[in-house]
Design a protein around this motif. Structure first.
Motif, PDB file in Angstrom:
ATOM      1  N   HIS A  76       0.819  -1.212   0.000  1.00 36.03           N
ATOM      2  CA  HIS A  76       0.000   0.000   0.000  1.00 36.03           C
ATOM      3  C   HIS A  76       0.852   1.261   0.000  1.00 36.03           C
ATOM      4  O   HIS A  76       0.377   2.333  -0.369  1.00 36.03           O
ATOM      5  N   LEU A  77       2.078   1.140   0.444  1.00 36.75           N
ATOM      6  CA  LEU A  77       2.948   2.317   0.586  1.00 36.75           C
ATOM      7  C   LEU A  77       3.993   2.407  -0.516  1.00 36.75           C
ATOM      8  O   LEU A  77       4.921   3.194  -0.418  1.00 36.75           O
ATOM      9  N   THR A  78       3.838   1.604  -1.578  1.00 38.15           N
ATOM     10  CA  THR A  78       4.889   1.558  -2.589  1.00 38.15           C
ATOM     11  C   THR A  78       5.049   2.873  -3.355  1.00 38.15           C
ATOM     12  O   THR A  78       6.142   3.186  -3.826  1.00 38.15           O
ATOM     13  N   GLU A  79       3.969   3.643  -3.501  1.00 39.32           N
ATOM     14  CA  GLU A  79       4.100   4.932  -4.191  1.00 39.32           C
ATOM     15  C   GLU A  79       4.820   5.963  -3.330  1.00 39.32           C
ATOM     16  O   GLU A  79       5.129   7.059  -3.793  1.00 39.32           O
ATOM     17  N   GLU A  80       5.069   5.608  -2.074  1.00 40.94           N
ATOM     18  CA  GLU A  80       5.770   6.516  -1.166  1.00 40.94           C
ATOM     19  C   GLU A  80       7.115   5.953  -0.722  1.00 40.94           C
ATOM     20  O   GLU A  80       7.771   6.495   0.152  1.00 40.94           O
ATOM     21  N   THR A  81       7.506   4.829  -1.343  1.00 37.46           N
ATOM     22  CA  THR A  81       8.725   4.125  -0.939  1.00 37.46           C
ATOM     23  C   THR A  81       9.788   4.215  -2.025  1.00 37.46           C
ATOM     24  O   THR A  81       9.496   4.024  -3.208  1.00 37.46           O
ATOM     25  N   LYS A  82      10.990   4.487  -1.635  1.00 35.86           N
ATOM     26  CA  LYS A  82      12.105   4.528  -2.575  1.00 35.86           C
ATOM     27  C   LYS A  82      12.420   3.110  -3.065  1.00 35.86           C
ATOM     28  O   LYS A  82      12.492   2.172  -2.275  1.00 35.86           O
ATOM     29  N   GLY A  83      12.617   2.972  -4.379  1.00 34.82           N
ATOM     30  CA  GLY A  83      12.942   1.655  -4.936  1.00 34.82           C
ATOM     31  C   GLY A  83      11.900   0.611  -4.588  1.00 34.82           C
ATOM     32  O   GLY A  83      12.233  -0.511  -4.208  1.00 34.82           O
ATOM     33  N   ALA A  84      10.622   0.968  -4.750  1.00 34.49           N
ATOM     34  CA  ALA A  84       9.535   0.108  -4.268  1.00 34.49           C
ATOM     35  C   ALA A  84       9.482  -1.233  -4.973  1.00 34.49           C
ATOM     36  O   ALA A  84       9.007  -2.219  -4.400  1.00 34.49           O
ATOM     37  N   ASP A  85       9.950  -1.315  -6.223  1.00 38.71           N
ATOM     38  CA  ASP A  85       9.896  -2.586  -6.938  1.00 38.71           C
ATOM     39  C   ASP A  85      10.830  -3.627  -6.317  1.00 38.71           C
ATOM     40  O   ASP A  85      10.653  -4.830  -6.520  1.00 38.71           O
ATOM     41  N   LYS A  86      11.792  -3.162  -5.531  1.00 38.05           N
ATOM     42  CA  LYS A  86      12.676  -4.088  -4.802  1.00 38.05           C
ATOM     43  C   LYS A  86      12.330  -4.115  -3.309  1.00 38.05           C
ATOM     44  O   LYS A  86      12.249  -5.187  -2.702  1.00 38.05           O
ATOM     45  N   ASN A  87      12.133  -2.956  -2.725  1.00 36.89           N
ATOM     46  CA  ASN A  87      11.921  -2.879  -1.281  1.00 36.89           C
ATOM     47  C   ASN A  87      10.541  -3.366  -0.847  1.00 36.89           C
ATOM     48  O   ASN A  87      10.373  -3.833   0.281  1.00 36.89           O
ATOM     49  N   GLY A  88       9.541  -3.246  -1.726  1.00 37.57           N
ATOM     50  CA  GLY A  88       8.213  -3.772  -1.402  1.00 37.57           C
ATOM     51  C   GLY A  88       8.235  -5.272  -1.138  1.00 37.57           C
ATOM     52  O   GLY A  88       7.798  -5.741  -0.073  1.00 37.57           O
ATOM     53  N   PRO A  89       8.748  -6.079  -2.082  1.00 36.76           N
ATOM     54  CA  PRO A  89       8.838  -7.524  -1.844  1.00 36.76           C
ATOM     55  C   PRO A  89       9.691  -7.895  -0.642  1.00 36.76           C
ATOM     56  O   PRO A  89       9.351  -8.814   0.113  1.00 36.76           O
ATOM     57  N   ILE A  90      10.791  -7.182  -0.436  1.00 31.50           N
ATOM     58  CA  ILE A  90      11.647  -7.476   0.713  1.00 31.50           C
ATOM     59  C   ILE A  90      10.876  -7.250   2.014  1.00 31.50           C
ATOM     60  O   ILE A  90      10.961  -8.059   2.953  1.00 31.50           O
ATOM     61  N   SER A  91      10.090  -6.175   2.084  1.00 33.19           N
ATOM     62  CA  SER A  91       9.312  -5.880   3.288  1.00 33.19           C
ATOM     63  C   SER A  91       8.256  -6.946   3.540  1.00 33.19           C
ATOM     64  O   SER A  91       8.033  -7.356   4.682  1.00 33.19           O
ATOM     65  N   ILE A  92       7.582  -7.395   2.484  1.00 27.94           N
ATOM     66  CA  ILE A  92       6.550  -8.429   2.627  1.00 27.94           C
ATOM     67  C   ILE A  92       7.147  -9.706   3.216  1.00 27.94           C
ATOM     68  O   ILE A  92       6.653 -10.255   4.212  1.00 27.94           O
ATOM     69  N   LEU A  93       8.223 -10.200   2.619  1.00 26.06           N
ATOM     70  CA  LEU A  93       8.809 -11.466   3.050  1.00 26.06           C
ATOM     71  C   LEU A  93       9.488 -11.346   4.408  1.00 26.06           C
ATOM     72  O   LEU A  93       9.415 -12.270   5.229  1.00 26.06           O
ATOM     73  N   SER A  94      10.118 -10.211   4.668  1.00 27.30           N
ATOM     74  CA  SER A  94      10.777 -10.021   5.963  1.00 27.30           C
ATOM     75  C   SER A  94       9.758  -9.979   7.092  1.00 27.30           C
ATOM     76  O   SER A  94       9.990 -10.536   8.176  1.00 27.30           O
ATOM     77  N   SER A  95       8.624  -9.325   6.859  1.00 30.56           N
ATOM     78  CA  SER A  95       7.582  -9.239   7.882  1.00 30.56           C
ATOM     79  C   SER A  95       7.069 -10.619   8.250  1.00 30.56           C
ATOM     80  O   SER A  95       6.886 -10.937   9.432  1.00 30.56           O
ATOM     81  N   ILE A  96       6.826 -11.458   7.258  1.00 33.27           N
ATOM     82  CA  ILE A  96       6.344 -12.818   7.519  1.00 33.27           C
ATOM     83  C   ILE A  96       7.363 -13.597   8.346  1.00 33.27           C
ATOM     84  O   ILE A  96       7.013 -14.269   9.323  1.00 33.27           O
ATOM     85  N   GLY A  97       8.634 -13.519   7.952  1.00 28.11           N
ATOM     86  CA  GLY A  97       9.669 -14.264   8.669  1.00 28.11           C
ATOM     87  C   GLY A  97       9.814 -13.823  10.118  1.00 28.11           C
ATOM     88  O   GLY A  97       9.892 -14.662  11.025  1.00 28.11           O
ATOM     89  N   ILE A  98       9.811 -12.524  10.347  1.00 26.53           N
ATOM     90  CA  ILE A  98       9.974 -12.003  11.708  1.00 26.53           C
ATOM     91  C   ILE A  98       8.796 -12.404  12.589  1.00 26.53           C
ATOM     92  O   ILE A  98       8.974 -12.892  13.715  1.00 26.53           O
ATOM     93  N   ILE A  99       7.576 -12.225  12.078  1.00 24.68           N
ATOM     94  CA  ILE A  99       6.397 -12.546  12.870  1.00 24.68           C
ATOM     95  C   ILE A  99       6.294 -14.049  13.121  1.00 24.68           C
ATOM     96  O   ILE A  99       5.876 -14.474  14.207  1.00 24.68           O
TER      97      ILE A  99
END
Length: 525
Positions: free
Chosen positions: A261-284
């Motif tokens: 939802h925040l990709t239009e406000e995120t730098k390098g969203a095409d890379k950082n968006g997927p990293i955030s999704i997968l990292s969140s799942i792993g941490i939780i």
């Protein structure tokens, strides 16, 4: 389309913004969020405590500790498939509209409008209900804090009545709306606090609780004990009890699309968006399992947890576990109150993040004229650059959803079910479309599954369908007005109205995401 050329005089366009322009959207929101800030908001939306804490007691009651403990592992495994499937799509479509935008483009010109319509409304319903779940559970935790701070249920402590409970629910919702009307940097800063709050607070609870508890359950009890709570739940079927005991895990392990939802406000969203999704799942997944183990090992008396005459009035099982541990060792409830405040903080931060996500989805849908009076809700504050009108619309609907608290005892069950089915159900539409679409029509981003996409998407889609189905089931027997899970009725009515609107009117004009810039070329989207 050379991404690696460095201009000599002008700053290079962000890769996420470039892809956004290719998709037909101009950059309107401020793009300044880093990977860490995006991860913080995504992590805060999932949150360590907010999913497990309110449903821990009921899930434990169905089939005992083993089913609950191993259920988290099973659900985490299948959630990874959903996360990987969504990460690939996010990498290709870094837009604020995320799920419904994905559905529109992946389903093609024929089915795209209908797919995006279904996905948008499912996601909107799920996210707004998600605000309600955080407000309800936060109020429940605050209710226990007040009770233990003024004594206990046995010593004349104050147990907040329904009217005060509703006031707490409304107050939390309003506070989140006010905070979301400030600039996004304020929300991002608070979410940075949130991630540290949950990491440090989680470590403290996970480590301290078993150490403080005077009596601890054995590993054999935690990992192998199967206890049916037939007298309390009315559920006599073992497979059915196991299915219901998984609900806490299925409710907890979603929300990772917040990064999208925040990709239009995120730098390098095409890379950082997927990293955030997968990292969140792993941490939780890791922290959540540790939290469940800490609570379960620290149980003093299983049956006493649900006794209406116990110190916490049998209303909140985690609060009773904390009280038993600290009162048993230190003969006071101060430690339990402090840790409950840490948990309450997690609900507060989680609700704030979900409000942020819900407002972004309403804004994106309004931008594409998919909501009545969309010209109002799509307005962005000229100075703060946040969709403040959409924020207040979400808050108002959330407050209305909470009004039955005054009369109905199963409000949380219903709101939780509506939230999960809407939110997770919204994931299914783009994942199914990605699974069946011709590969030649897909323009991959940096994160690409290749040949693995079909099996990954199939497992993810089947798991989502299963998850949505179980949240429609009765959770207590016999079924009465007090135990009836009215989520199927509420969802049935709501979604029926949305579908009727589609067939009668919306299909004539709703075409899905509306480009707001002209694009040239024949590149794939």
């Amino acid at each position: 389309m050379e991404h690696n050329q460095q201009p000599t005089q002008f700053q290079e366009m962000d890769s996420g913004e470039k892809r956004l322009n290719e998709l037909g959207y101009k950059q309107e929101l401020r793009r300044e969020m880093t990977l860490f800030k995006t991860l913080a908001i995504s992590f805060s939306t999932m949150t360590l405590f907010t999913g497990i804490t309110p449903l821990y007691g009921s899930s434990l009651q169905y089939a005992g500790p083993a089913s609950l403990v191993w259920g988290w592992v099973v659900v985490s495994f299948f959630t990874c498939f959903v996360g990987v499937a969504m990460a690939e799509i996010c990498s290709s479509f870094p837009t604020t509209g995320s799920l419904y935008f994905w559905a529109a483009h992946l389903a093609g010109p024929k089915w795209g409008p209908f797919s995006s319509w279904c996905c948008a409304w499912l996601e909107t319903i799920g996210l707004i209900a998600g605000i309600g779940t955080q407000a309800y559970a936060g109020s429940q935790t605050l209710q226990s804090i007040i009770l233990l701070s003024t004594g206990t249920n046995k010593d004349g402590g104050y147990f907040a009545p329904k009217w005060l409970f509703l006031c707490m629910y409304v107050s939390l919702t309003l506070i989140w709306a006010v905070l979301n009307t400030f600039a996004l940097e304020v929300i991002a800063f608070i979410d940075i606090i949130s991630i540290w709050w949950q990491v440090i607070g989680g470590l403290v609870i996970v480590i301290m609780l078993p150490l403080v508890a005077m009596t601890r359950k054995s590993a054999a009890y935690v990992f192998t004990s199967f206890e049916m709570g037939v007298d309390s739940t009315g559920v006599s079927s073992k497979p059915y009890a196991v299915i219901l005991s998984f609900l806490v895990s299925q409710y907890s392990l979603y929300g990772y699309d917040a990064a999208a939802h925040l990709t239009e406000e995120t730098k390098g969203a095409d890379k950082n968006g997927p990293i955030s999704i997968l990292s969140s799942i792993g941490i939780i997944a890791v922290f959540g399992w540790a939290y469940i183990l800490a609570l379960t090992f620290s149980i003093k008396d299983f049956s006493y947890l649900y006794d209406p005459s116990n110190e916490t009035a049998g209303a909140f099982v985690p609060a009773q576990i904390l009280y038993d541990a600290f009162h048993g060792r230190y003969h006071n409830s101060a430690g339990a109150i402090v840790l409950l405040f840490v948990i309450w903080g997690s609900f507060f931060f989680g609700g704030l993040s979900i409000t942020t996500s819900a407002a972004r989805v309403v804004y994106a849908l309004s931008r594409d004229k998919g909501i009545p009076y969309s010209s109002i809700w799509r307005q962005v504050h000229p100075k703060r650059k946040v969709p403040s009108n959409a924020v207040w619309l979400c808050a108002a609907i959330c407050i209305v959803m909470g009004l039955p608290i005054l009369e109905v005892n199963v409000v949380f069950t219903a709101i939780t079910s509506i939230c999960t089915i809407g939110w997770v159900g919204g994931y299914a539409v783009p994942i199914f479309a990605r699974m069946v679409m011709p590969e030649k029509n897909f323009k991959p981003g940096p994160f690409y599954l290749g040949r693995a996409r079909r099996p990954v998407c199939l497992v993810a889609f089947v798991w989502i369908c299963y998850t949505c189905s179980v949240f429609l089931l009765p959770t207590y027997y016999p079924i009465t007005w007090d135990t009836f899970n009215y989520a199927p009725v509420a969802l049935g009515v709501g979604l029926s109205l949305v579908m009727v609107w589609w067939w009668v009117d919306a299909r004539k004009w709703f075409k899905g995401p509306v480009r707001n810039i002209e694009i040239s070329g024949n590149g794939k989207v």
